[in-house]
Every structure is written in C-alpha cells, then in structure tokens.
Design a protein around this motif. Sequence first.
Motif, mmCIF file in Angstrom:
data_model
loop_
_atom_site.group_PDB
_atom_site.id
_atom_site.type_symbol
_atom_site.label_atom_id
_atom_site.label_comp_id
_atom_site.label_asym_id
_atom_site.label_seq_id
_atom_site.Cartn_x
_atom_site.Cartn_y
_atom_site.Cartn_z
ATOM 1 N N ASP A 56 40.421 39.999 5.572
ATOM 2 C CA ASP A 56 39.840 40.994 5.641
ATOM 3 C C ASP A 56 39.147 41.595 4.313
ATOM 4 O OD1 ASP A 56 40.307 41.547 8.435
ATOM 5 O OD2 ASP A 56 41.899 42.952 7.962
ATOM 6 N N TYR A 57 39.698 40.625 3.291
ATOM 7 C CA TYR A 57 38.932 40.890 1.874
ATOM 8 C C TYR A 57 38.368 39.523 1.592
ATOM 9 C CZ TYR A 57 42.099 45.089 2.198
ATOM 10 O OH TYR A 57 42.248 46.408 2.892
ATOM 11 N N GLU B 85 43.956 43.753 6.614
ATOM 12 C CA GLU B 85 43.693 45.099 5.831
ATOM 13 C C GLU B 85 44.985 45.874 5.405
ATOM 14 O OE1 GLU B 85 41.703 49.409 6.740
ATOM 15 O OE2 GLU B 85 41.560 48.135 8.181
#
Length: 790
Positions: free
Chosen positions: A746-747, A598
């Motif tokens: 996280d993405y 993140e």
Amino acid sequence: MIKNFLLITLRSMMKNKLFLFINIFGMAIGIGCCIVAYFNWEHDASWDAHHTNKEKIYRVSMTREFEGQTRLHSHASFPLGEIVQQTIPDASKSTRFSLSWSNFKIGDNLFYADLGYVDPDFFEMFSFELLSGKPADLKDKSKLFVSQEMAMRLFGSQDVVGKMVTQVIGNDLKEFQVAGVFKNQPKNSSFQRSSYANFENVFDDDKNLKRDDWRAQTTLFLQVDDPTRVNTITAQLQQYKTNHNKVREDFQIQAYVVEPFEGMAHRDRATDTWADTRESNPIPAVIAPIFMAVLLLLIACFNMTNTSIAISSRRLKEIGVRKVMGSMRMQLVVQFIGETMFICAIALIIGLFMGELLINAWNSLWEEMKITSHYQDNPGIVLFLLGMLLFTGLISGGYPALYISNFEPVSILKGKLRFGGTNWFTRVLLGLQYTFSFIGLVCAIAFYQNSIYQRDFDLGVNQDGIIIAYVDNGSEFEVYRNALLENKDILGIAGSEHSVYSSRYSTPVKYQSKQTEVEAINVGDHYLKTMGLTLLDGRDFEKDSETDQKESIIITEKFAATFNWDKPLGKEIIWHDSVKLYVVGVVKDVYTQGLWRETQPMMIRYANKEKYTHVIVNVPVEKATTVNTFMESQWREVFPNRLYNGRYINEIMIEAYTVNNNIVKIFVFLGVVALMLSATGLFTLVSLNIIKRMKEIGVRKVLGASVGNISRIINAEFAIILSVAALLGCFLSALLVDALMDSIWDYYQATGSLTFVIAIVLMFITSAITIGAKVLGAAATNPVNTLRVE
C-alpha cells in the motif's frame, strides 16, 4: 525426402553457427522460464488437491457487518465444535484446529513444537500419509503424531514410535508419547504444522480457556457427505450466533457461514481473514513468472523470425532451383517451418535443463514457495511442452516460410530479386521486442528505486534497535528485566501487554454519532520512549496512575484524522458502549503492518503491570547482535525449560526488503536477457538493411558523403523504431509497474521520469554498441569494391 530435408537443414545450420547459437540460447531461456511459470502456476492451482475428501469438507466461518462492510472471519466460536459433534448428524465428521506456541524438550535440548491441536477425525478427513502409527491413536490425549522432519529434528531418526517427548508450556512440563510419524505435507497444503495432538490438550495449554467460552475462537471443519445438506447445517448454526453476540458486544457477528474447503486458501489470500491455516501464494508471485516467461518467449520468437529471413537471403538459389525442379510452394513452406521446428525442438531440450536451473534459482529466492518439476506423472506438462513447441515453431517460422516461398524462380536465378532490408512486419517485430525489453528495464529500475524508498521509510518506531521477548506475566517480566539490567549496552527496557507488531487487537470506538474500528495496544511505563514512538502532542502516561489505566488513551495521527480532530487533546470517546476514554497524547502514525497494508487508526492504553507479556529492549544498532546473545544467555538461566523467543522488531521490514530485492532480481534478469535478445534482432535487421543498400552506400561515397552522413542514413529508420518503442514502453510499463506494486504494497514509490530516462539511455547505449561496428564498417567500405560487386 525427409533425409534430404534433414541434411539441408543441418548444412544451413552449420553455415550460420552464430545466429543459430543466439536463437537457440534465447529460445531455451524463454522455454525455461515458461517451465518455471507452469510449475509455479500448477503449484498454486493444486493447493490442497492431495486431500481426497476435499469436495466433502467445509469450514465454519462467521461474517461480520461493520460500517456498511461485510467481512468474512475464518474462525468459529469455541463451543460450536462440541455442539456440532453432538447435535448435527449431517456432519459425518468434524475437527477443530487450534495452534500451540509451546516448545518440546528432549534431554537438555529445546525445540519449537510447531504443534496443532485437532479432534480424532482429523486424519480421516484430511489426507496425511502415516509412515507409522494408527489414526485411532489420536483419540488418546497423551499421544503425539510428528512429521518426518520433526522426528529427525527431535531424535535424528524416523523410527520414533513409543519415544517420549516433553512439552514445555510456560513453567509447566507435560509428557507425550509419539504414536506415529506422518510424511511431510506438500508445500501447497493448508496444514503445515509439524506435530499434532488431541484437541483436549488445548485446555492444558491455556488454563484460562473454558469449554463454554463463546469469546474464544477456533478453526472448525466439517465433513458433509451429502452436499444438499449444507444449507440445512448452515440454518441450524444460526441459532448460536446469539450466544456469541451476548458476550462480544465489540464483535457482533451477522451469521455463521459453511464455506467449501476447496479454494479456501485462495480466498484467504484475497481477504485478510486471520486464518490459522496457510493461505496460498500471493497473486503477484503467480503472475510475475508468467508475465516474464511470455515476454521472453515472444522476444525470442520475434528474434528468430528476423533471423530466419536473414539466413534465407543466402538460400535464394536453392529456392529457385527447387521451384524449377517442381517443388510446390506448400512443400517449401513445410520445409522452412520444419527447419524452424527442428531448431525450436533443440531449444526445447536445452530449455528443459535450463528450466531445472531456473527452478532452483526461483526456490532460492523464496523460503515458503518451493516448486518441483515432475514430468512422468504429469500429462499436463507434456501437452504444455508440445503446445509450446508448436507455438514457437509457427510464430517463429510462419511468416518467413510464407514470405520466402512466394519468390519467383526466374527472378531469383536471373539475379534480379532484391532481397534484404526491412519491411513493415520486421519493423513491427523489432518495435515489439524493444517495447518488451523496455518494460523489463523499467520494472527492474523501478523496483530497485522502491527498495531504497522502503528501506528509508519511517515506520513511526525505532526499526533497528529494538529486541522483543515474550513472557507469561508481570512477575516473569520483573525477573527477566532484573537479569538484563546488568548489561550496560542496553539503553532502556519496557514492558507491555501488547505491542505495535504483535498482539494488537481490534475494537470499535464511538465519537458522537460516528463509530469506527481501531487497533489497540496496552503498554507499560516508558513504552513510547523505548520503542521510539514520537510524541507529537500531549503527554505520556504517568507512572502507576490509576486514572490513566481507567480512562486515558494516547492516539495516532490517523486516529485523530478519522474523527476530523484538529485539536484531539481532551476529546472523549466511548468504548464498549459505556466506557469513557479521554485523549491525553498524540503520537506519530505507526505502520503496524509494515508497508503491506494501509496503516490503521490506533489507540494506546496504560496496562496493568501484572498483565505484561512483552519485554522490549532498546539497544544501539551496532550492539544489537551482542545484546541479543546476552539476552538469550540470561533467558536460559531464568527460564531453563523454555526456548528463547527474542526477535528483532525490524524482521517485518526485512521481509519487505527480501520481497523487493527478489523482485528486482527477477526483473533485472528479464530486462537484461530481453535487451540482449532485442539487440541481436536489431543487429540482424541492420545487417539486412546494409545488404540491400550497399550500392546506394557506394554511390553516396563516390558523390562525397562522409562516414557520419552514411551512418546517419542507415540508423535513422532504427532510431525512429526505438523511439516509438520507448514511448510505448513508457506508457505500458507505467501502468504495469504501478499495478504490480499496488498489488503487493500500500506504500511504495511510483515510477518517475528518472526511471524512464535511465531505461531509455540504457536501451540506446546497448543498441549503439550492438550495431556501431557494423554500421561504421559498411560506411567505411571502399565504394569501388561495392560497385564492382554490384
């Protein structure tokens, strides 16, 4: 008797060559994948296992409590190493471990040194096989130990003891004498440096470093022969945390921790400790091969189960005769399971060769994860293979053996036994096969879609047109920049002390009563424009502004959101408890850790030119390679004794692309093989169903049923099975894919309806192609021939 069983088995196999080939090949692939998964798991599980003193070694780390969370940091304060050596007798040996980014020079050739600074106890604490030299020579500051690989790289030979190596540290040159050569460490070792020298050399490497500098950090290992003394050592270390906290108001530690060396690499991968040692492989890289292997092996087993039943339908008379001649049911069970075991044994032998091919393919995907097969010195793999043979034989042949051996001989010999078709068990097996295949398809499609999503993801910077080189100070920056200005393809050059993908530092800031930790970088003129950062509000730093250097900051959107600022311009924060900083600009979020973690709130400060260490060059994408070659040539002229260190900024995304593409390849392999195996299972069951219903088909044709109507009747049962498998597969794959992606990034792009639609269409098209000819052929059969046979 055994000879008779073998002859019967071989004759049966020869009568069913196609089914035999499909099952052996499918089982061999499953077994090969299991072998890869085993050695990959063993590689991870045995991390650092070759160090004979591993149970006695501990690492001194520190814990920090911030914002209610306690985190472990893998380093210890620099002076603590000497304190331990002088005042803690319970630590029989100790070594510090620090990294150097210097180069080696041999003649006119430059090499990356890959050098680690350690204390003399290092080779006695950790297991390094010295091919030449003595560990005691590590006490000599002027001596150097190199790996086999480094020796070959530097001299083209391993007979290098006594030869001289020049170390290049900035503009300084220093001579080392090679004292020994050590065998390359295993890939699953925490220590991957290619050369080691006495720790005292660290002060030459960094002339600003002082022995009593509690701000500086290093990795510290202790050897404690009596484990009951670990708590005592831990208590003794606590008195020194005050020394650290006095000079690090921005990084107050809670305690020093003495943690075991065993399992260190696994703990480091679970939490971001910024360790200098190498952490073990990511958890998904260990789990993914196991998941793939289990799925394929189960599909192959289920396929063989259905095939065994189909083949046995042609051996009813043999079964009836054997029973009439006095064979007990258990004898038939043993015979049929034995035949399956024999087939599985052949598949196992082929699977061993298949495993070697798959290991090579696996190693070609990952640069750092290299696994090797070894059987003679590994009783574990022998037990694993025997267990897998027993498992596959019982799973594949258990049900058919029990099912077929239960037939009554009278019904068989009178021809009254109606054998063939499907039952609840075979339907369940087929459904599971297709569910597993569907999961593999969804994974392949989802990761492919995610690779496109991440390729086009906006990281907040210019990903493709930036090259960064590293210098020691502002003077070197000026010299190198002037050398680059003659290239007209360069769009812009900026300097900085830090940058978004290197040299960031974490620091706490405070606004009113709320305190948080943010990332920070110090940058020079035109940095935002050169890097392609988007200024959303406010202004850039003013050139040579002392006010901006002292009190101005530019923040990211995430920074403003952390403090719930709608209008961040002009906001005042407190840094280092007393320094007031004011927001003059806001930039679009920058994903400093790529898509792996993140994004963190970040503030940008205006750097003093004398502290520049980064040369940032903006070029057109199509000119990047040409400009990089030019930069390297100019570097050699400006810094002839230093290795060119320029790199493309998009390397962090290239790593993400590589991981994603490799996972796509893995799941495409899984999906295709699983779907093909499941399709053959469907073909088997359709064949059985047609055998059972041939008379029904003939009667329906006599009564006027069309080919399409008969095809629909035959296919209806299997269409329902595939539909249920698709629904179950959608649910399971959605959970699995999201969990797997979440463990890596996280993405990412989660699975969507299009993913499932594509997988369902592929599954039904493959199935239709597999059984289409068989069904149409049965539906078009002349009913006269069918009824006459019946």
